[in-house]
Design an enzyme around this catalytic site. Sequence first.
Site, mmCIF file in Angstrom:
data_model
loop_
_atom_site.group_PDB
_atom_site.id
_atom_site.type_symbol
_atom_site.label_atom_id
_atom_site.label_comp_id
_atom_site.label_asym_id
_atom_site.label_seq_id
_atom_site.Cartn_x
_atom_site.Cartn_y
_atom_site.Cartn_z
ATOM 1 N N HIS A 48 -3.285 3.001 -0.718
ATOM 2 C CA HIS A 48 -2.993 4.066 0.251
ATOM 3 C C HIS A 48 -3.325 5.454 -0.305
ATOM 4 C CE1 HIS A 48 -1.008 6.567 3.191
ATOM 5 N NE2 HIS A 48 -0.157 6.990 2.270
ATOM 6 N N HIS A 72 0.400 11.846 -4.142
ATOM 7 C CA HIS A 72 1.347 12.343 -3.140
ATOM 8 C C HIS A 72 2.594 11.480 -2.950
ATOM 9 C CE1 HIS A 72 -0.665 9.622 -0.220
ATOM 10 N NE2 HIS A 72 0.469 9.719 0.465
ATOM 11 N N GLU A 76 8.094 10.325 -4.694
ATOM 12 C CA GLU A 76 8.974 9.718 -3.698
ATOM 13 C C GLU A 76 9.194 8.219 -3.950
ATOM 14 O OE1 GLU A 76 9.367 10.053 1.136
ATOM 15 O OE2 GLU A 76 7.430 10.361 0.205
ATOM 16 N N ASP A 77 8.166 7.520 -4.441
ATOM 17 C CA ASP A 77 8.216 6.054 -4.493
ATOM 18 C C ASP A 77 8.225 5.451 -5.890
ATOM 19 O OD1 ASP A 77 8.162 6.097 -1.736
ATOM 20 O OD2 ASP A 77 5.999 5.792 -1.602
ATOM 21 N N ASP A 139 -2.346 11.492 4.987
ATOM 22 C CA ASP A 139 -1.377 10.425 4.717
ATOM 23 C C ASP A 139 -0.991 9.743 6.026
ATOM 24 O OD1 ASP A 139 0.821 8.969 3.422
ATOM 25 O OD2 ASP A 139 2.144 10.535 4.171
#
Length: 149
Positions: A48, A72, A76-77, A139
């Site tokens: 992704h 990006h 967050e992940d 995104d």
Amino acid sequence: MMRQYELVERVRAYDPEVDEDRLNRAYVFTVQMHGTQKRASGDPYFSHPVEVAGLMTELKMDEDTIITALLHDTVEDTLTSIEDIENRFGPEVARLVDGVTKLSKIEAQTEDERAAENLRKFLLAISDDIRVLLVKLADRLHNMRTLHF
């Protein structure tokens, strides 16, 4: 999925002065950080951010924006922090990644809160650096293209 050398070649085609080592390091970093994470399609998760970076090359965006696209989702992940990003890729990329991450946090609110916060963040992103918004839009575009999974 775009391979590492293909991404570098795409950027080099419009920016012959690009720091290839830095792009390569960002590509490898996102692959390592996302590790064995999978998308709903079963594809490796890192596909992704690589595809988002590819969308940024179509717009002939600068090196920092391409690296931001690659990174990006790492804050967050994964266990990566903004400080990690800054230490590895510099304050500009860290600022951009932080901006994209903050835009992503809007989704975890109630509908009314999200609407108000979305507008506020959108205006801040535009006034601060349009590249944040471009990465976030890429995104979303890639996510929409893969909704069938």
